[in-house]
Design an enzyme around this catalytic site. Structure first.
Site, PDB file in Angstrom:
ATOM      1  N   LYS A  91      -6.233  -0.963  -9.697  1.00 19.91           N
ATOM      2  CA  LYS A  91      -6.057   0.392 -10.235  1.00 19.91           C
ATOM      3  C   LYS A  91      -6.049   0.450 -11.765  1.00 19.91           C
ATOM      4  CE  LYS A  91      -3.936   2.714  -6.333  1.00 19.91           C
ATOM      5  NZ  LYS A  91      -3.438   1.736  -5.341  1.00 19.91           N
ATOM      6  N   GLU A 149       0.332  11.449  -9.016  1.00 20.87           N
ATOM      7  CA  GLU A 149       1.103  11.080  -7.837  1.00 20.87           C
ATOM      8  C   GLU A 149       0.933   9.583  -7.615  1.00 20.87           C
ATOM      9  OE1 GLU A 149      -1.914  12.383  -7.780  1.00 20.87           O
ATOM     10  OE2 GLU A 149      -2.946  10.767  -6.700  1.00 20.87           O
ATOM     11  N   SER A 179      -7.861  -6.357  -3.213  1.00 20.09           N
ATOM     12  CA  SER A 179      -7.575  -5.266  -4.158  1.00 20.09           C
ATOM     13  C   SER A 179      -6.251  -5.419  -4.900  1.00 20.09           C
ATOM     14  CB  SER A 179      -7.616  -3.923  -3.437  1.00 20.09           C
ATOM     15  OG  SER A 179      -6.756  -3.928  -2.315  1.00 20.09           O
TER      16      SER A 179
HETATM   17  C1  PLP Z   1      -3.894   1.949  -3.957  1.00 19.46           C
HETATM   18  C2  PLP Z   1      -4.359   0.719  -3.351  1.00 19.46           C
HETATM   19  C3  PLP Z   1      -5.386   0.718  -2.399  1.00 19.46           C
HETATM   20  C4  PLP Z   1      -6.006   1.975  -1.857  1.00 19.46           C
HETATM   21  O1  PLP Z   1      -6.665   2.774  -2.803  1.00 19.46           O
HETATM   22  P1  PLP Z   1      -8.240   2.870  -2.880  1.00 19.46           P
HETATM   23  O2  PLP Z   1      -8.492   4.007  -3.796  1.00 19.46           O
HETATM   24  O3  PLP Z   1      -8.745   3.126  -1.491  1.00 19.46           O
HETATM   25  O4  PLP Z   1      -8.731   1.580  -3.408  1.00 19.46           O
HETATM   26  C5  PLP Z   1      -5.835  -0.503  -1.940  1.00 19.46           C
HETATM   27  N1  PLP Z   1      -5.289  -1.662  -2.345  1.00 19.46           N
HETATM   28  C6  PLP Z   1      -4.288  -1.697  -3.248  1.00 19.46           C
HETATM   29  C7  PLP Z   1      -3.719  -3.014  -3.654  1.00 19.46           C
HETATM   30  C8  PLP Z   1      -3.778  -0.517  -3.783  1.00 19.46           C
HETATM   31  O5  PLP Z   1      -2.797  -0.565  -4.667  1.00 19.46           O
END
Ligand code: PLP
Length: 399
Positions: A94, A116, A383
């Site tokens: 993010k 949010e 992610s």
């Molecule tokens: C917020 C988050 C997601 C989901 O958000 P996307 O916009 O779908 O990427 C996935 N993995 C992690 C580690 C997150 O913090």
């Protein structure tokens, strides 16, 4: 043949029939100004140089592309590579778009970043960017998520952000989005809505997609260096869809690369038990966009559940709605138990504790790898890291 999926959205903000900008008339000029300035910034060498330098020196990019050899050997099928977004500053993908948004907000002369958060990861990433760039920050968060994610709440406060507790509705991500939007409407001139995924009214799905697409640009170079060819599969989890499109975007024109977005089927496919928007939803309107939506017969968003707070959203980015309809990306599901099993598997086989969100992508990739020959290559977008989830997992798994 090259497709033209990379050139979307069109000038009205549509990815095929999805997206657009459904906002109150008094906000139209605000969003148009953001769009206009963004398009200038995108071509501005100085702006891009500042952003790229921060990605390198502050975020720690490029993130490694790691061949998970132990896991690959254990499964005995396709090679599994992990794109290590978990190693970024603040522990997830993010930060890639919150930094971009903060720089854009500053360029627009805004005073405050507002947003949010679900898992708290977006709030932490935005509060971090606000601290760095020198902006105020206000984060709205559902009461249930606040209880589940106490360490992230503490981080936001330490970083100087104001955290607003949302007690309405299901007290999760969707309600926090509504609450933050209400606060934004009260002072749209001085506030920048730092949207947390590829969702919301145009131009946000495009802006966040562009900032996240660094993930796939790096991965493409890295896999060509390592394997001298493109991967067979890309796998990423889908909440709003930012990490998934971040990995996919650069490969959309490479027709030999198959792509799978993984949604949470939670406790099952019953009402309120999952957040499998593209699998079980229907097109409708939510948060200023036209997209797939889990909704009742009156178009009201349904309650959702996932063990991963970052995935429990009843809508999805319009780019994914379009990619699903066009068949370019396939969307599958993984449930809470499968995600927990993958969370432990990666921790114990590779010594990497993943976010529960990322564990959904991994769980699917493990099944996929087992069904494929050894020459094939899968890249999983890891992610985020699982530090935020360890207490919750220990309480729920008897370990
Ligand atoms: C917020 C988050 C997601 C989901 O958000 P996307 O916009 O779908 O990427 C996935 N993995 C992690 C580690 C997150 O913090």
């Amino acid at each position: 043949m090259k497709n033209n999926l990379k050139s979307l959205p069109n000038e009205l903000g549509y990815f095929g029939v999805y997206g657009g900008r459904q906002i109150p008339p008094e906000l139209v000029s605000i969003f148009e100004a953001i769009e206009k300035e963004y398009l200038i910034a995108k071509e501005d060498k100085e702006f891009q140089a500042e952003y790229q330098t921060l990605l390198r020196d502050y975020v720690g990019r490029p993130s490694p592309l790691y061949l998970a050899q132990n896991l690959t050997a254990k499964i005995g099928g396709a090679k599994i590579y992990l794109k290590r977004e978990d190693l970024n500053h603040t522990g997830a993908h993010k930060i890639n778009h919150t930094l971009g948004e903060a720089l854009l907000a500053k360029r627009l002369g805004k005073k405050k970043l507002l947003a949010e958060t679900g898992a708290g990861q977006h709030g932490v990433a935005l509060a971090t960017a606000a601290a760095l760039v020198g902006l105020e920050c206000e984060i709205h968060m559902g009461k249930i998520d606040i209880l589940k994610q106490a360490p992230n709440v503490a981080r936001m406060k330490i970083l100087g952000a104001k955290v607003v507790t949302v007690k309405s509705g299901g007290r999760c991500l969707k309600d926090a989005v509504d609450s933050a939007f209400e606060a934004f409407v009260k002072n749209p001139q001085e506030t920048f809505f730092g949207i947390g995924s590829v969702v919301g009214p145009h131009p946000f799905p495009m802006i966040v997609r562009d900032f996240q697409s660094v993930v796939g640009r790096e991965a493409r170079v890295q896999i060509l260096e390592r394997e001298n060819r493109l991967p067979d599969y890309l796998v990423a989890c889908v909440g709003g869809g930012s990490n998934a499109i971040g990995l996919f975007h650069e490969f959309l024109g490479d027709e030999e690369v198959k792509m799978i977005g993984v949604e949470p089927s939670g406790r099952g496919f019953g009402l309120g038990e999952h957040a499998a928007t593209l699998t079980l939803g229907k097109p409708g309107n939510i948060h200023g966009m036209f997209t797939y939506l889990l909704q009742d017969e009156n178009g009201v968003p349904l309650p959702v559940h996932s063990i991963a707070s970052g995935l429990d959203y009843p809508g999805v980015g319009p780019v994914h709605a379009d990619l699903k309809d066009k068949g370019r990306v396939v969307y599958e599901t993984i449930n809470d138990q499968e995600a927990l099993a993958a969370f432990l598997e990666l921790s114990r086989t590779e010594g990497i504790i993943p976010a529960l969100e990322s564990a959904h992508a991994l769980a699917y990739a493990l099944k996929l790898a087992a069904s494929l020959p050894k020459e094939q290559i899968i890249i999983v977008n890891l992610s985020g890291r699982g530090d935020k989830d360890v207490d919750f997992v220990v309480e729920n798994m008897n370990i």
